[in-house]
Motif scaffolding. Sequence first.
Motif, PDB file in Angstrom:
ATOM      1  N   LEU A  18       5.937   0.653   6.701  1.00 41.08           N
ATOM      2  CA  LEU A  18       4.595   0.779   7.278  1.00 41.08           C
ATOM      3  C   LEU A  18       4.364  -0.105   8.494  1.00 41.08           C
ATOM      4  O   LEU A  18       3.268  -0.108   9.045  1.00 41.08           O
ATOM      5  N   ARG A  19       5.360  -0.828   8.922  1.00 38.16           N
ATOM      6  CA  ARG A  19       5.178  -1.802  10.012  1.00 38.16           C
ATOM      7  C   ARG A  19       4.582  -1.198  11.272  1.00 38.16           C
ATOM      8  O   ARG A  19       3.752  -1.813  11.924  1.00 38.16           O
ATOM      9  N   SER A  20       4.990   0.000  11.608  1.00 38.48           N
ATOM     10  CA  SER A  20       4.494   0.593  12.856  1.00 38.48           C
ATOM     11  C   SER A  20       3.362   1.600  12.614  1.00 38.48           C
ATOM     12  O   SER A  20       2.928   2.261  13.554  1.00 38.48           O
ATOM     13  N   LEU A  21       2.878   1.687  11.391  1.00 45.44           N
ATOM     14  CA  LEU A  21       1.810   2.639  11.073  1.00 45.44           C
ATOM     15  C   LEU A  21       0.504   2.210  11.726  1.00 45.44           C
ATOM     16  O   LEU A  21       0.110   1.052  11.669  1.00 45.44           O
ATOM     17  N   TRP A  22      -0.184   3.145  12.332  1.00 47.94           N
ATOM     18  CA  TRP A  22      -1.428   2.863  13.042  1.00 47.94           C
ATOM     19  C   TRP A  22      -2.641   2.797  12.127  1.00 47.94           C
ATOM     20  O   TRP A  22      -3.718   2.424  12.565  1.00 47.94           O
ATOM     21  N   ASP A  23      -2.521   3.162  10.864  1.00 51.98           N
ATOM     22  CA  ASP A  23      -3.654   3.231   9.935  1.00 51.98           C
ATOM     23  C   ASP A  23      -3.791   1.903   9.182  1.00 51.98           C
ATOM     24  O   ASP A  23      -3.210   1.723   8.104  1.00 51.98           O
ATOM     25  N   PRO A  24      -4.561   0.931   9.715  1.00 52.84           N
ATOM     26  CA  PRO A  24      -4.635  -0.389   9.086  1.00 52.84           C
ATOM     27  C   PRO A  24      -5.280  -0.364   7.697  1.00 52.84           C
ATOM     28  O   PRO A  24      -4.898  -1.149   6.835  1.00 52.84           O
ATOM     29  N   GLY A  25      -6.221   0.517   7.451  1.00 51.31           N
ATOM     30  CA  GLY A  25      -6.852   0.594   6.137  1.00 51.31           C
ATOM     31  C   GLY A  25      -5.859   1.003   5.061  1.00 51.31           C
ATOM     32  O   GLY A  25      -5.792   0.397   3.989  1.00 51.31           O
ATOM     33  N   PHE A  26      -5.063   2.015   5.354  1.00 53.42           N
ATOM     34  CA  PHE A  26      -4.046   2.468   4.399  1.00 53.42           C
ATOM     35  C   PHE A  26      -2.993   1.390   4.209  1.00 53.42           C
ATOM     36  O   PHE A  26      -2.591   1.085   3.089  1.00 53.42           O
ATOM     37  N   ARG A  27      -2.541   0.805   5.309  1.00 54.50           N
ATOM     38  CA  ARG A  27      -1.509  -0.243   5.251  1.00 54.50           C
ATOM     39  C   ARG A  27      -1.978  -1.420   4.399  1.00 54.50           C
ATOM     40  O   ARG A  27      -1.239  -1.921   3.545  1.00 54.50           O
ATOM     41  N   ASP A  28      -3.232  -1.834   4.569  1.00 57.36           N
ATOM     42  CA  ASP A  28      -3.775  -2.942   3.781  1.00 57.36           C
ATOM     43  C   ASP A  28      -3.892  -2.565   2.304  1.00 57.36           C
ATOM     44  O   ASP A  28      -3.585  -3.373   1.423  1.00 57.36           O
ATOM     45  N   GLN A  29      -4.350  -1.354   2.037  1.00 59.69           N
ATOM     46  CA  GLN A  29      -4.529  -0.910   0.651  1.00 59.69           C
ATOM     47  C   GLN A  29      -3.210  -0.919  -0.114  1.00 59.69           C
ATOM     48  O   GLN A  29      -3.116  -1.424  -1.222  1.00 59.69           O
ATOM     49  N   ILE A  30      -2.177  -0.366   0.493  1.00 59.83           N
ATOM     50  CA  ILE A  30      -0.885  -0.281  -0.192  1.00 59.83           C
ATOM     51  C   ILE A  30      -0.243  -1.664  -0.313  1.00 59.83           C
ATOM     52  O   ILE A  30       0.378  -1.982  -1.334  1.00 59.83           O
ATOM     53  N   ALA A  31      -0.431  -2.504   0.703  1.00 63.11           N
ATOM     54  CA  ALA A  31       0.104  -3.874   0.626  1.00 63.11           C
ATOM     55  C   ALA A  31      -0.586  -4.668  -0.475  1.00 63.11           C
ATOM     56  O   ALA A  31       0.061  -5.412  -1.220  1.00 63.11           O
ATOM     57  N   ARG A  32      -1.890  -4.508  -0.611  1.00 66.58           N
ATOM     58  CA  ARG A  32      -2.631  -5.221  -1.667  1.00 66.58           C
ATOM     59  C   ARG A  32      -2.233  -4.738  -3.060  1.00 66.58           C
ATOM     60  O   ARG A  32      -2.144  -5.541  -3.995  1.00 66.58           O
ATOM     61  N   ALA A  33      -2.016  -3.442  -3.197  1.00 63.66           N
ATOM     62  CA  ALA A  33      -1.591  -2.917  -4.501  1.00 63.66           C
ATOM     63  C   ALA A  33      -0.241  -3.517  -4.898  1.00 63.66           C
ATOM     64  O   ALA A  33      -0.051  -3.942  -6.036  1.00 63.66           O
ATOM     65  N   GLY A  34       0.687  -3.563  -3.945  1.00 65.19           N
ATOM     66  CA  GLY A  34       2.001  -4.149  -4.227  1.00 65.19           C
ATOM     67  C   GLY A  34       1.913  -5.627  -4.545  1.00 65.19           C
ATOM     68  O   GLY A  34       2.549  -6.115  -5.488  1.00 65.19           O
ATOM     69  N   ALA A  35       1.106  -6.365  -3.781  1.00 66.88           N
ATOM     70  CA  ALA A  35       0.951  -7.806  -4.023  1.00 66.88           C
ATOM     71  C   ALA A  35       0.295  -8.065  -5.377  1.00 66.88           C
ATOM     72  O   ALA A  35       0.705  -8.962  -6.116  1.00 66.88           O
ATOM     73  N   SER A  36      -0.709  -7.281  -5.706  1.00 68.57           N
ATOM     74  CA  SER A  36      -1.391  -7.440  -6.989  1.00 68.57           C
ATOM     75  C   SER A  36      -0.432  -7.185  -8.144  1.00 68.57           C
ATOM     76  O   SER A  36      -0.424  -7.915  -9.136  1.00 68.57           O
TER      77      SER A  36
END
Length: 105
Positions: A18-36
């Motif tokens: 997701l590093r180059s993905l332009w959708d910051p909301g989606f990128r944050d959501q999936i990163a938070r799910a993984g971190a949680s």
Amino acid sequence: MEVWERAALLSAKVNCSLRSLWDPGFRDQIARAGASMLNNIAEGLSQESLMERNRFLTIASLSCSQLQACVHRGGDLGYFEKNQVADWFAETHEIVVMLGDLSDT
């Protein structure tokens, strides 16, 4: 513990894609799910109380399910290749099963 290692590897793979993905909301959501998921696995495995252990492992399982949903949605949006979605979906399923097995012990 194997479940944490598998979850960490999966989370890293998804985040790297997701590093180059332009959708910051989606990128944050999936990163938070993984971190949680990772944080709650670690917290659960460190608990002495079986009730507390199971509580954190349940939260980790729910976070893994959220990650699974995000992967599916990312596939639908064209963010991930179909083979990635299939692999990651299968891995999230295995992690949820492993967490369930840990909760039963």
